[in-house]
Design a protein around this motif. Structure first.
Motif, mmCIF file in Angstrom:
data_model
loop_
_atom_site.group_PDB
_atom_site.id
_atom_site.type_symbol
_atom_site.label_atom_id
_atom_site.label_comp_id
_atom_site.label_asym_id
_atom_site.label_seq_id
_atom_site.Cartn_x
_atom_site.Cartn_y
_atom_site.Cartn_z
ATOM 1 N N GLY A 75 0.808 -1.217 0.000
ATOM 2 C CA GLY A 75 0.000 0.000 0.000
ATOM 3 C C GLY A 75 0.838 1.263 0.000
ATOM 4 N N ARG A 76 0.200 2.350 -0.454
ATOM 5 C CA ARG A 76 0.885 3.655 -0.503
ATOM 6 C C ARG A 76 0.987 4.263 0.905
ATOM 7 N N LYS A 77 -0.099 4.142 1.618
ATOM 8 C CA LYS A 77 -0.250 4.847 2.894
ATOM 9 C C LYS A 77 0.802 4.475 3.937
ATOM 10 N N PRO A 78 1.036 3.182 4.222
ATOM 11 C CA PRO A 78 2.011 2.865 5.286
ATOM 12 C C PRO A 78 3.425 3.338 4.976
ATOM 13 N N ILE A 79 3.817 3.322 3.696
ATOM 14 C CA ILE A 79 5.175 3.745 3.340
ATOM 15 C C ILE A 79 5.337 5.245 3.541
ATOM 16 N N ILE A 80 4.370 6.027 3.054
ATOM 17 C CA ILE A 80 4.460 7.484 3.183
ATOM 18 C C ILE A 80 4.376 7.903 4.646
ATOM 19 N N LEU A 81 3.456 7.306 5.403
ATOM 20 C CA LEU A 81 3.332 7.662 6.821
ATOM 21 C C LEU A 81 4.586 7.275 7.607
ATOM 22 N N ALA A 82 5.231 6.176 7.214
ATOM 23 C CA ALA A 82 6.487 5.791 7.872
ATOM 24 C C ALA A 82 7.563 6.847 7.635
ATOM 25 N N GLY A 83 7.590 7.418 6.423
ATOM 26 C CA GLY A 83 8.548 8.485 6.139
ATOM 27 C C GLY A 83 8.304 9.713 6.989
ATOM 28 N N PHE A 84 7.022 10.083 7.150
ATOM 29 C CA PHE A 84 6.692 11.228 8.010
ATOM 30 C C PHE A 84 7.175 10.974 9.436
ATOM 31 N N LEU A 85 6.889 9.789 9.952
ATOM 32 C CA LEU A 85 7.241 9.461 11.339
ATOM 33 C C LEU A 85 8.753 9.451 11.543
ATOM 34 N N LEU A 86 9.490 8.829 10.641
ATOM 35 C CA LEU A 86 10.945 8.763 10.779
ATOM 36 C C LEU A 86 11.576 10.155 10.743
ATOM 37 N N ALA A 87 11.100 10.997 9.837
ATOM 38 C CA ALA A 87 11.635 12.354 9.765
ATOM 39 C C ALA A 87 11.357 13.114 11.059
ATOM 40 N N ALA A 88 10.137 13.022 11.558
ATOM 41 C CA ALA A 88 9.770 13.755 12.773
ATOM 42 C C ALA A 88 10.599 13.305 13.975
ATOM 43 N N VAL A 89 10.882 12.027 14.056
ATOM 44 C CA VAL A 89 11.591 11.480 15.224
ATOM 45 C C VAL A 89 13.097 11.712 15.152
ATOM 46 N N THR A 90 13.667 11.728 13.946
ATOM 47 C CA THR A 90 15.136 11.695 13.841
ATOM 48 C C THR A 90 15.777 12.951 13.263
ATOM 49 N N TYR A 91 14.999 13.941 12.826
ATOM 50 C CA TYR A 91 15.620 15.120 12.212
ATOM 51 C C TYR A 91 16.620 15.804 13.141
ATOM 52 N N PHE A 92 16.266 15.984 14.405
ATOM 53 C CA PHE A 92 17.186 16.674 15.320
ATOM 54 C C PHE A 92 18.513 15.930 15.459
ATOM 55 N N PRO A 93 18.531 14.641 15.792
ATOM 56 C CA PRO A 93 19.831 13.970 15.911
ATOM 57 C C PRO A 93 20.597 13.896 14.588
ATOM 58 N N ILE A 94 19.903 13.811 13.452
ATOM 59 C CA ILE A 94 20.619 13.738 12.179
ATOM 60 C C ILE A 94 21.325 15.056 11.876
ATOM 61 N N PHE A 95 20.624 16.183 12.024
ATOM 62 C CA PHE A 95 21.263 17.469 11.722
ATOM 63 C C PHE A 95 22.334 17.815 12.755
ATOM 64 N N GLN A 96 22.119 17.418 14.008
ATOM 65 C CA GLN A 96 23.194 17.598 14.995
ATOM 66 C C GLN A 96 24.398 16.731 14.641
ATOM 67 N N GLY A 97 24.150 15.544 14.126
ATOM 68 C CA GLY A 97 25.234 14.677 13.690
ATOM 69 C C GLY A 97 25.990 15.256 12.501
ATOM 70 N N ILE A 98 25.272 15.903 11.586
ATOM 71 C CA ILE A 98 25.934 16.553 10.451
ATOM 72 C C ILE A 98 26.893 17.639 10.946
ATOM 73 N N THR A 99 26.463 18.419 11.933
ATOM 74 C CA THR A 99 27.356 19.430 12.515
ATOM 75 C C THR A 99 28.576 18.768 13.151
ATOM 76 N N HIS A 100 28.340 17.694 13.879
ATOM 77 C CA HIS A 100 29.435 16.995 14.573
ATOM 78 C C HIS A 100 30.503 16.508 13.591
ATOM 79 N N PHE A 101 30.078 15.949 12.466
ATOM 80 C CA PHE A 101 31.028 15.368 11.523
ATOM 81 C C PHE A 101 31.569 16.367 10.509
ATOM 82 N N ALA A 102 30.826 17.418 10.223
ATOM 83 C CA ALA A 102 31.261 18.364 9.192
ATOM 84 C C ALA A 102 31.974 19.588 9.752
ATOM 85 N N ASN A 103 31.650 19.994 10.987
ATOM 86 C CA ASN A 103 32.297 21.170 11.570
ATOM 87 C C ASN A 103 32.393 21.000 13.086
ATOM 88 N N PRO A 104 33.287 20.132 13.553
ATOM 89 C CA PRO A 104 33.384 19.858 14.993
ATOM 90 C C PRO A 104 33.761 21.082 15.815
#
Length: 543
Positions: free
Chosen positions: A313-342
């Motif tokens: 189905g279309r719905k579970p895949i798209i909703l999973a993307g929304f959920l993953l982004a909402a839960v992990t955006y902060f640690p991912i962008f903080q991780g980008i800072t950590h690795f790109a400009n310590p």
């Protein structure tokens, strides 16, 4: 040429030669349209230099961004114009028109004389061409997605339309790669003088190839059948948005699907590049190379998740993307800072900064067009700190008190004559780097995190075309699909950088702007889960 199968058939074999041609032709034209759109944003600094040379360089760049924003702003109007046309005269001829307009607009930007030759006419014509491009893009996507879906077997619509979904990423990939190659081949000086025009002029060749291929295609079988039976809509806009049963679908599609898809898409591709270059000060070429690699590695995800959406189905895949982004955006962008400009990460932790100001002087600095002015002492101080990638806390001062910035034991007043020079010097003395040190950039880990963001994009974007096509009846499908898609992507997504900047300036945290894409993704997650149906098994031949 007749299709080997009619839309709605269930078939277990592979693609026919005609189906491959339909997908290739539709995808190719859309890749070129996105390429046209992206090279403008990538080459904005050169356009500012040549078309807005009558104003200071920083103001000229703002006007160039204004012209870029205009292309986003008018996309929903293009959706109305060309969506109506697509439901009245057909899918094939409408997206031929939009593709032609997009290519002509880009080609003539490459030929357009600058301000030194044409005076005020040069920037006026430039903005007019951008408006034409934005209108055209508002009609292209819907036509291509519907055309492919209406040719596809019923059990493969997600897979077939997922090839269309690769086009925005491939268009960006092609634009970045071509510009990097031309700059390295001819050198920065020649590229700055005239070489920047080459990517625009090449669109003429791409346009000719796309038109030649698309002219050999037939009309969508579903539309052709409606035309033959006389069941096409005579008033598609009124029917799509004037009747509550259809308007409700459009509203839910916007709030429960396309708005969330847009912020995850723009957050994972465009804002990620902006964050690298503007916020954590990674050199532009290094940042572009990492983005290109992440896109190349992540693009197969579009096909994978499109294929998977035909099974679960279309719905579970798209909703999973929304959920993953909402839960992990902060640690991912903080991780980008950590690795790109310590060094920046260390300075953010060790050197607290405080803005002391009268709250009445502090605005919400939303720069939708780039021309808005925020000139109070508080606004000047906060904007300067954001541009320097400095976190700060806000402290209320008595009414009428001049805004101050406190860095450790040092205090600067924002209305002092030397503030513009004193602030960067003070920030630097407290450990904030002027730019990322190339020797300290962990390119492997940074690219890996960027790849994760691209995978989120593929989750939310791969099945969206099939989902939208299946939500709307065929007689109003072009109109009904196009408007919510382009409001979501043109407005919710297109103005994401401006919204993020305003939130960061208001709160004083370089990551706080992520609450915007997170909030919109959560909204779409809830509305999509509660109110939008699963559609993979619906008959799209219904009128």
């Amino acid at each position: 040429m007749a299709m080997a199968v009619t839309a709605g058939d269930v078939r277990t074999g592979g693609m026919t030669a005609e189906e491959r041609k339909v997908i290739f032709a539709s995808s190719l034209g859309t890749v070129f349209e996105w390429y046209d759109f992206y090279i403008y944003g990538t080459l904005g600094a050169f356009l500012a230099k040549y078309f807005f040379s009558n104003v200071p360089p920083n103001v000229g760049f703002i006007f160039a961004l204004l012209a870029f924003a205009a292309g986003f702003a008018v996309r929903p109007f293009g959706a109305l114009i060309f969506g109506r046309l697509g439901d009245l005269v057909g899918r094939k001829y409408t997206f031929l028109i939009t593709m032609t307009l997009m290519g002509i607009g880009t080609f003539f930007i490459g030929l357009l004389p600058g301000y030194a030759s044409w005076g005020i006419a040069a920037p006026v014509v430039l903005i007019a061409l951008r408006l034409v491009q934005g209108l055209a893009l508002g009609g292209e996507y819907g036509g291509a997605a519907i055309y492919v879906a209406e040719h596809a077997p019923a059990n493969k619509r997600g897979y077939y339309t997922s090839w269309i979904q690769t086009t925005a990423t491939l268009g960006l990939f092609m634009a970045l790669l071509l510009i990097l190659a031309i700059r390295n081949w001819m050198g920065e000086e020649a590229f700055g003088d005239w070489g920047w025009r080459i990517p625009f002029l090449l669109s003429g060749i791409l346009l000719a190839v796309s038109i030649w291929i698309r002219l050999s295609l037939n009309e969508s079988p579903i539309f052709a059948k409606m035309k033959e039976e006389g069941t096409t809509s005579k008033r598609p806009l009124s029917e799509a948005f004037g009747q509550w049963s259809n308007a409700r679908i459009a509203i839910l599609a916007l709030l429960g699907a396309t708005a969330g898809e847009a912020v995850v898409w723009y957050g994972g591709q465009f804002y990620a590049l902006f964050f690298l270059t503007q916020t954590i000060k990674v050199p532009a070429v290094t940042a572009q190379i990492m983005i290109v690699v992440a896109l190349a590695l992540g693009t197969p995800g579009f096909i994978l998740f499109g294929w998977l959406s035909d099974r679960i189905g279309r719905k579970p895949i798209i909703l999973a993307g929304f959920l993953l982004a909402a839960v992990t955006y902060f640690p991912i962008f903080q991780g980008i800072t950590h690795f790109a400009n310590p060094k920046l990460e260390a300075a953010l932790a060790k050197s607290p900064v405080t803005v002391i100001a009268d709250p009445g002087e502090c605005s919400f600095q939303f720069k939708a067009t780039g021309t808005e002015k925020y000139t109070t002492g508080c606004d000047v101080a906060k904007s300067a700190l954001v541009n320097l990638s400095v976190n700060y806390t806000n402290q209320e001062a008595p009414k009428g008190t001049p805004a101050q910035v406190k860095i450790g034991e040092q205090t600067l007043t924002s209305n002092s004559p030397d503030f513009a020079k004193a602030l960067p010097a003070a920030i630097k003395s407290h450990g904030y780097p002027a730019s990322a040190d190339p020797a300290e950039i962990n390119t492997v880990m940074t690219t890996l995190l960027l790849w994760v963001l691209v995978i989120y994009v593929t989750l939310v974007y791969a099945p969206i075309a099939a989902w939208l096509v299946e939500l709307f009846p065929s007689r109003i499908r072009y109109s009904g699909l196009s408007l919510p898609y382009h409001i979501g992507n043109g407005w919710f997504g297109g103005f994401l950088p401006a919204t993020v900047f305003a939130i960061v300036a208001a709160t004083g945290n370089i990551y706080s702007g992520l609450w915007y894409p997170i909030g919109v993704a959560l909204m779409s997650l809830i509305i999509g889960f509660l109110f939008l149906p699963e559609t993979k098994d619906v008959d799209i031949r219904r009128s």
